[in-house]
Design an enzyme around this catalytic site. Structure first.
Site, short mmCIF file in Angstrom:
data_model
loop_
_atom_site.label_atom_id
_atom_site.label_comp_id
_atom_site.label_asym_id
_atom_site.label_seq_id
_atom_site.Cartn_x
_atom_site.Cartn_y
_atom_site.Cartn_z
N ASN A 9 49.33 35.53 47.28
CA ASN A 9 49.72 36.30 48.81
C ASN A 9 49.16 36.22 49.95
O ASN A 9 47.30 37.14 49.30
CB ASN A 9 50.23 37.68 47.97
CG ASN A 9 50.55 39.12 49.27
OD1 ASN A 9 50.74 37.89 49.82
ND2 ASN A 9 50.66 40.14 48.17
N TRP A 10 48.81 35.50 50.46
CA TRP A 10 48.16 35.28 51.77
C TRP A 10 48.28 36.05 52.69
O TRP A 10 47.61 36.75 54.05
CB TRP A 10 48.87 33.69 52.53
CG TRP A 10 47.98 32.95 51.85
CD1 TRP A 10 47.64 32.87 50.40
CD2 TRP A 10 48.59 31.51 52.51
NE1 TRP A 10 47.54 31.36 50.16
CE2 TRP A 10 48.15 30.58 51.73
CE3 TRP A 10 49.00 30.96 53.73
CZ2 TRP A 10 47.87 29.00 51.47
CZ3 TRP A 10 48.75 29.06 53.89
CH2 TRP A 10 48.10 29.02 52.89
N LYS A 11 49.12 37.14 52.54
CA LYS A 11 49.68 38.49 53.63
C LYS A 11 49.32 38.06 54.73
O LYS A 11 49.93 36.67 55.25
CB LYS A 11 49.07 39.74 53.62
CG LYS A 11 48.34 40.16 51.91
CD LYS A 11 48.12 41.20 51.49
CE LYS A 11 47.33 41.98 50.40
NZ LYS A 11 46.72 42.27 49.77
N HIS A 97 56.26 44.77 47.60
CA HIS A 97 54.80 45.10 47.78
C HIS A 97 53.87 46.48 48.00
O HIS A 97 54.91 46.92 48.97
CB HIS A 97 53.95 44.37 48.27
CG HIS A 97 52.55 43.63 48.50
ND1 HIS A 97 51.78 44.64 48.83
CD2 HIS A 97 52.03 43.11 48.14
CE1 HIS A 97 50.55 44.67 48.61
NE2 HIS A 97 50.48 43.26 47.64
N GLU A 99 52.22 46.98 50.20
CA GLU A 99 51.71 47.49 51.73
C GLU A 99 53.08 47.51 52.38
O GLU A 99 53.45 47.77 53.56
CB GLU A 99 51.02 46.11 52.27
CG GLU A 99 49.97 46.61 51.30
CD GLU A 99 48.76 45.06 51.80
OE1 GLU A 99 49.27 43.56 51.96
OE2 GLU A 99 47.31 44.56 50.67
N GLU A 169 50.69 45.80 39.72
CA GLU A 169 49.50 46.45 41.35
C GLU A 169 49.52 47.91 41.69
O GLU A 169 50.12 48.87 42.38
CB GLU A 169 50.06 45.81 42.26
CG GLU A 169 50.14 44.18 42.36
CD GLU A 169 49.66 43.54 43.47
OE1 GLU A 169 48.67 42.48 43.78
OE2 GLU A 169 50.29 44.24 44.89
N GLY A 175 42.55 45.14 47.49
CA GLY A 175 41.61 45.02 48.58
C GLY A 175 40.91 46.07 48.76
O GLY A 175 40.17 45.99 49.93
N SER A 215 42.42 43.35 43.56
CA SER A 215 40.66 42.66 43.68
C SER A 215 40.75 41.88 42.15
O SER A 215 39.63 42.16 41.92
CB SER A 215 39.68 43.63 43.66
OG SER A 215 39.82 44.40 44.82
N GLY A 236 45.44 38.88 46.20
CA GLY A 236 45.10 38.56 47.90
C GLY A 236 44.13 37.96 48.27
O GLY A 236 44.41 36.99 48.61
N GLY A 237 42.90 38.80 48.95
CA GLY A 237 41.82 38.26 49.03
C GLY A 237 41.08 37.07 48.77
O GLY A 237 41.26 36.05 49.55
P1 PGA Z 1 43.98 41.46 46.58
O1 PGA Z 1 45.15 41.86 47.44
O2 PGA Z 1 44.67 40.65 45.59
O3 PGA Z 1 43.17 41.62 47.87
O4 PGA Z 1 43.61 43.01 46.09
C1 PGA Z 1 46.38 41.81 45.69
C2 PGA Z 1 48.24 41.74 46.33
O5 PGA Z 1 48.24 42.60 46.86
O6 PGA Z 1 48.62 41.23 46.27
#
Ligand code: PGA
Length: 252
Positions: A9-11, A97, A99, A169, A175, A215, A236-237
């Site tokens: 997930n590149w966000k 998600h 966010e 999640e 993050g 994470s 994500g990251g």
């Molecule tokens: P993260 O994000 O790996 O940076 O914690 C995961 C996500 O939000 O899908």
């Protein structure tokens, strides 16, 4: 056997040039290496989809969006519909998600609408659920996840559930560098599978891929993925660096 999946997930990261470079390097890497049973999905920003789709066309990696509109089409300035996503060559979309839930106030009802629209457009949905820290501390995490699934997902038919991937999640782990322990992940994944079993029966529950997100990185992926109800990760990251992402896929 259920599918094992790592989804990146590149966000809201990577401009188009950077995104094409990253997608190209991941695609090239897996052209030479066998992927085994693992499925790999890249969920990019909307504007990358059509170009990344060209890059991934002859490879083994699938493409997804990170959101779609809650309406099918029409006068909704700035929105991108599920049909538009599908027309780029993308096969997946992330819905729900944390966010989106937090910053854009997307509630269960809206997410259910988006999920149904995505299904109608022929997309597969990576449906996210998970509790915030205060909910876990108050020991309400099971109640929260149950509500998110019941209201967001459980209006689907058993047939439609074949096109669902659930991503658990815990919001406190996204993050932040904090990761759920493998046992905490397994406990929730097993619970989610039980809920799906109660609603849709054992076959459906056994087939459902449930990914862990929060994470997840090369150093902890193998241990988390070793749990019986953890079928991969939503990353994500660590999905923004080719080496980290491919080593997470290899951990699977
Ligand atoms: P993260 O994000 O790996 O940076 O914690 C995961 C996500 O939000 O899908």
């Amino acid at each position: 056997m259920r599918k094992k999946i790592v989804a990146g997930n590149w966000k809201m990261n990577m401009d188009l040039t950077e995104g094409l470079k990253l997608a190209g390097s991941i695609d090239n890497y897996f052209k030479e290496k066998p992927l085994g049973k693992a499925g790999v999905i890249l969920c990019t920003p909307f504007i990358h989809l059509a170009s990344v789709s060209e890059i991934l066309k002859h490879g083994k990696i699938a493409l997804g969006a990170q959101n779609c509109a809650s309406e099918a089409s029409g006068a909704y300035t700035g929105e991108v519909s599920a049909w538009m996503v599908k027309s780029t060559g993308a096969e997946y979309v992330i819905i729900g998600h944390s966010e989106r839930r937090t910053y854009y106030h997307e509630d269960d009802k809206l997410l259910n609408k988006k999920t149904l629209l995505a299904m109608n457009a022929g997309l597969k949905v990576i449906f996210c659920c998970g509790e915030v820290l205060s909910e876990r501390e108050a020991k309400k995490h099971f109640i929260i996840v149950k509500r998110q699934l019941e209201e967001g997902l459980f209006s689907l038919t058993e047939e439609q559930m074949d096109n669902i991937i659930v991503a658990y999640e815990p919001v406190w782990a996204i993050g932040t560098g904090l990761t759920a322990t493998p046992d905490q992940a397994q406990e929730m994944h097993q619970y989610i599978r039980t809920l799906v079993k109660e609603k849709y029966g054992n076959d459906c529950a056994k087939k459902l891929p449930i990914l862990y997100g929060g994470s997840c990185k090369p150093s902890n992926a193998a241990e988390i993925f070793s749990k019986p109800d953890v079928d991969g990760g939503l990353i994500g990251g660590a999905s923004l660096k080719k080496d980290d992402f491919v080593s997470i896929v290899e951990a699977l």
